[in-house]
Design a protein around this motif. Structure first.
Motif, PDB file in Angstrom:
ATOM      1  N   ILE A 186       1.558  -2.183  -5.340  1.00 42.75           N
ATOM      2  CA  ILE A 186       1.724  -3.096  -6.474  1.00 42.75           C
ATOM      3  C   ILE A 186       0.401  -3.798  -6.774  1.00 42.75           C
ATOM      4  O   ILE A 186      -0.022  -3.890  -7.934  1.00 42.75           O
ATOM      5  N   LEU A 187      -0.268  -4.274  -5.745  1.00 43.97           N
ATOM      6  CA  LEU A 187      -1.560  -4.943  -5.934  1.00 43.97           C
ATOM      7  C   LEU A 187      -2.597  -3.989  -6.520  1.00 43.97           C
ATOM      8  O   LEU A 187      -3.386  -4.360  -7.398  1.00 43.97           O
ATOM      9  N   PHE A 188      -2.605  -2.755  -6.044  1.00 41.54           N
ATOM     10  CA  PHE A 188      -3.523  -1.746  -6.573  1.00 41.54           C
ATOM     11  C   PHE A 188      -3.259  -1.496  -8.059  1.00 41.54           C
ATOM     12  O   PHE A 188      -4.179  -1.471  -8.880  1.00 41.54           O
ATOM     13  N   TYR A 189      -1.986  -1.309  -8.415  1.00 34.96           N
ATOM     14  CA  TYR A 189      -1.629  -1.078  -9.822  1.00 34.96           C
ATOM     15  C   TYR A 189      -2.011  -2.280 -10.682  1.00 34.96           C
ATOM     16  O   TYR A 189      -2.518  -2.123 -11.795  1.00 34.96           O
ATOM     17  N   GLN A 190      -1.767  -3.487 -10.174  1.00 36.69           N
ATOM     18  CA  GLN A 190      -2.138  -4.693 -10.928  1.00 36.69           C
ATOM     19  C   GLN A 190      -3.636  -4.765 -11.138  1.00 36.69           C
ATOM     20  O   GLN A 190      -4.093  -5.104 -12.235  1.00 36.69           O
ATOM     21  N   ASN A 191      -4.405  -4.451 -10.109  1.00 34.52           N
ATOM     22  CA  ASN A 191      -5.867  -4.478 -10.251  1.00 34.52           C
ATOM     23  C   ASN A 191      -6.332  -3.445 -11.263  1.00 34.52           C
ATOM     24  O   ASN A 191      -7.263  -3.709 -12.038  1.00 34.52           O
ATOM     25  N   THR A 192      -5.702  -2.292 -11.267  1.00 35.06           N
ATOM     26  CA  THR A 192      -6.046  -1.257 -12.242  1.00 35.06           C
ATOM     27  C   THR A 192      -5.775  -1.763 -13.660  1.00 35.06           C
ATOM     28  O   THR A 192      -6.606  -1.591 -14.561  1.00 35.06           O
ATOM     29  N   LEU A 193      -4.630  -2.400 -13.845  1.00 30.20           N
ATOM     30  CA  LEU A 193      -4.298  -2.929 -15.168  1.00 30.20           C
ATOM     31  C   LEU A 193      -5.232  -4.067 -15.579  1.00 30.20           C
ATOM     32  O   LEU A 193      -5.612  -4.167 -16.752  1.00 30.20           O
ATOM     33  N   LYS A 194      -5.618  -4.890 -14.638  1.00 31.00           N
ATOM     34  CA  LYS A 194      -6.565  -5.971 -14.946  1.00 31.00           C
ATOM     35  C   LYS A 194      -7.914  -5.388 -15.380  1.00 31.00           C
ATOM     36  O   LYS A 194      -8.568  -5.924 -16.277  1.00 31.00           O
ATOM     37  N   GLU A 195      -8.322  -4.313 -14.744  1.00 28.72           N
ATOM     38  CA  GLU A 195      -9.591  -3.670 -15.105  1.00 28.72           C
ATOM     39  C   GLU A 195      -9.543  -3.111 -16.526  1.00 28.72           C
ATOM     40  O   GLU A 195     -10.565  -3.053 -17.206  1.00 28.72           O
ATOM     41  N   LEU A 196      -8.383  -2.700 -16.980  1.00 35.11           N
ATOM     42  CA  LEU A 196      -8.260  -2.185 -18.345  1.00 35.11           C
ATOM     43  C   LEU A 196      -8.534  -3.275 -19.376  1.00 35.11           C
ATOM     44  O   LEU A 196      -8.966  -2.983 -20.493  1.00 35.11           O
ATOM     45  N   GLU A 200      13.266  -6.400  -5.054  1.00 42.07           N
ATOM     46  CA  GLU A 200      12.393  -7.007  -6.062  1.00 42.07           C
ATOM     47  C   GLU A 200      11.064  -6.266  -6.145  1.00 42.07           C
ATOM     48  O   GLU A 200      10.533  -6.024  -7.230  1.00 42.07           O
ATOM     49  N   LEU A 201      10.524  -5.916  -4.982  1.00 43.77           N
ATOM     50  CA  LEU A 201       9.247  -5.192  -4.943  1.00 43.77           C
ATOM     51  C   LEU A 201       9.373  -3.832  -5.623  1.00 43.77           C
ATOM     52  O   LEU A 201       8.464  -3.411  -6.341  1.00 43.77           O
ATOM     53  N   LEU A 202      10.482  -3.168  -5.394  1.00 48.26           N
ATOM     54  CA  LEU A 202      10.698  -1.860  -6.021  1.00 48.26           C
ATOM     55  C   LEU A 202      10.702  -1.983  -7.542  1.00 48.26           C
ATOM     56  O   LEU A 202      10.100  -1.156  -8.238  1.00 48.26           O
ATOM     57  N   MET A 246      11.673   5.353  -2.852  1.00 49.53           N
ATOM     58  CA  MET A 246      10.875   4.194  -2.470  1.00 49.53           C
ATOM     59  C   MET A 246      11.591   3.188  -1.569  1.00 49.53           C
ATOM     60  O   MET A 246      10.921   2.480  -0.821  1.00 49.53           O
ATOM     61  N   PRO A 247      12.916   3.109  -1.586  1.00 47.25           N
ATOM     62  CA  PRO A 247      13.545   2.194  -0.630  1.00 47.25           C
ATOM     63  C   PRO A 247      13.223   2.544   0.829  1.00 47.25           C
ATOM     64  O   PRO A 247      13.337   1.701   1.707  1.00 47.25           O
ATOM     65  N   TYR A 248      12.790   3.769   1.075  1.00 48.61           N
ATOM     66  CA  TYR A 248      12.425   4.187   2.430  1.00 48.61           C
ATOM     67  C   TYR A 248      10.970   3.898   2.763  1.00 48.61           C
ATOM     68  O   TYR A 248      10.529   4.133   3.881  1.00 48.61           O
ATOM     69  N   SER A 249      10.218   3.392   1.797  1.00 47.75           N
ATOM     70  CA  SER A 249       8.800   3.125   2.038  1.00 47.75           C
ATOM     71  C   SER A 249       8.628   1.848   2.853  1.00 47.75           C
ATOM     72  O   SER A 249       9.495   0.982   2.890  1.00 47.75           O
ATOM     73  N   ASP A 250       7.477   1.748   3.470  1.00 46.91           N
ATOM     74  CA  ASP A 250       7.116   0.557   4.225  1.00 46.91           C
ATOM     75  C   ASP A 250       6.843  -0.581   3.240  1.00 46.91           C
ATOM     76  O   ASP A 250       6.182  -0.380   2.216  1.00 46.91           O
ATOM     77  N   LYS A 251       7.339  -1.763   3.528  1.00 47.77           N
ATOM     78  CA  LYS A 251       7.172  -2.908   2.636  1.00 47.77           C
ATOM     79  C   LYS A 251       5.701  -3.225   2.391  1.00 47.77           C
ATOM     80  O   LYS A 251       5.296  -3.507   1.257  1.00 47.77           O
ATOM     81  N   ASN A 252       4.885  -3.137   3.424  1.00 50.31           N
ATOM     82  CA  ASN A 252       3.452  -3.416   3.264  1.00 50.31           C
ATOM     83  C   ASN A 252       2.781  -2.398   2.347  1.00 50.31           C
ATOM     84  O   ASN A 252       1.895  -2.757   1.565  1.00 50.31           O
ATOM     85  N   GLU A 296       2.843 -14.102  -2.672  1.00 50.22           N
ATOM     86  CA  GLU A 296       4.098 -14.084  -3.429  1.00 50.22           C
ATOM     87  C   GLU A 296       4.876 -12.793  -3.169  1.00 50.22           C
ATOM     88  O   GLU A 296       6.097 -12.822  -2.999  1.00 50.22           O
ATOM     89  N   LEU A 297       4.165 -11.685  -3.138  1.00 45.22           N
ATOM     90  CA  LEU A 297       4.825 -10.404  -2.914  1.00 45.22           C
ATOM     91  C   LEU A 297       5.436 -10.310  -1.516  1.00 45.22           C
ATOM     92  O   LEU A 297       6.521  -9.767  -1.341  1.00 45.22           O
ATOM     93  N   THR A 298       4.739 -10.858  -0.541  1.00 48.48           N
ATOM     94  CA  THR A 298       5.226 -10.820   0.841  1.00 48.48           C
ATOM     95  C   THR A 298       6.551 -11.572   0.984  1.00 48.48           C
ATOM     96  O   THR A 298       7.400 -11.194   1.794  1.00 48.48           O
ATOM     97  N   SER A 299       6.731 -12.608   0.189  1.00 46.50           N
ATOM     98  CA  SER A 299       7.960 -13.405   0.284  1.00 46.50           C
ATOM     99  C   SER A 299       9.144 -12.753  -0.438  1.00 46.50           C
ATOM    100  O   SER A 299      10.268 -13.213  -0.319  1.00 46.50           O
TER     101      SER A 299
END
Length: 147
Positions: free
Chosen positions: A131-141, A53-55, A119-125, A45-48
């Motif tokens: 984002i996935l890392f932050y989500q996993n951290t929140l899920k662990e909480l 939106e990612l920012l 962050m607009p200058y960051s690589d999309k990947n 979903e994020l790749t699409s």
């Protein structure tokens, strides 16, 4: 006629003062009730999504983490109050919590401003991986209290 206006004015001021005084005595949350994510996404979903939106997702997750992580030893869910944790709800503790809340808000404003500029200058990947890392951290909480 003037008596009615004066009576209603005084009545209104008295009611407004009472309501305002009661709000000060309400228990305050340790973790902001706005510290939650609307939706979790997977890599496909994020790749699409576009970088804009990612920012926004990236910033949303940073805000939630900043509002939760400093309090993990106390609570991991929004809405938990000092009274729920057995912390005295006195003026000293309230002031401390208010000061922390103000500091967090100031930090987040500065951080979000920085993120929007850089962050607009960051690589999309890299943005997706973060984002996935932050989500996993929140899920662990969510399972933190089960440990």
């Amino acid at each position: 006629m003037k008596r009615k206006i004066i009576f209603f004015s005084l009545f209104f001021l008295l009611v407004a003062g009472t309501v305002s005084a009661q709000n000060k005595n309400l228990p305050k949350s340790i973790i902001s009730t706005t510290a939650s994510i609307r939706q979790y996404y997977d890599q496909k979903e994020l790749t699409s999504m576009g970088k804009g939106e990612l920012l926004e997702l990236y910033i949303e997750r940073i805000k939630v983490l900043v509002k939760i992580l400093p309090y993990v030893a106390l609570a991991t869910k929004p809405g938990v109050t000092m009274a729920d944790l057995g912390i005295p709800d006195d003026s000293d503790h309230r002031k401390s919590l208010d000061l922390q809340s103000e500091s967090t808000t100031s930090f987040l404003n500065t951080t979000v401003d920085f993120q929007r500029k850089m962050m607009p200058y960051s690589d999309k990947n890299n943005l997706i991986a973060s984002i996935l890392f932050y989500q996993n951290t929140l899920k662990e909480l969510h399972v933190f209290n089960e440990l």
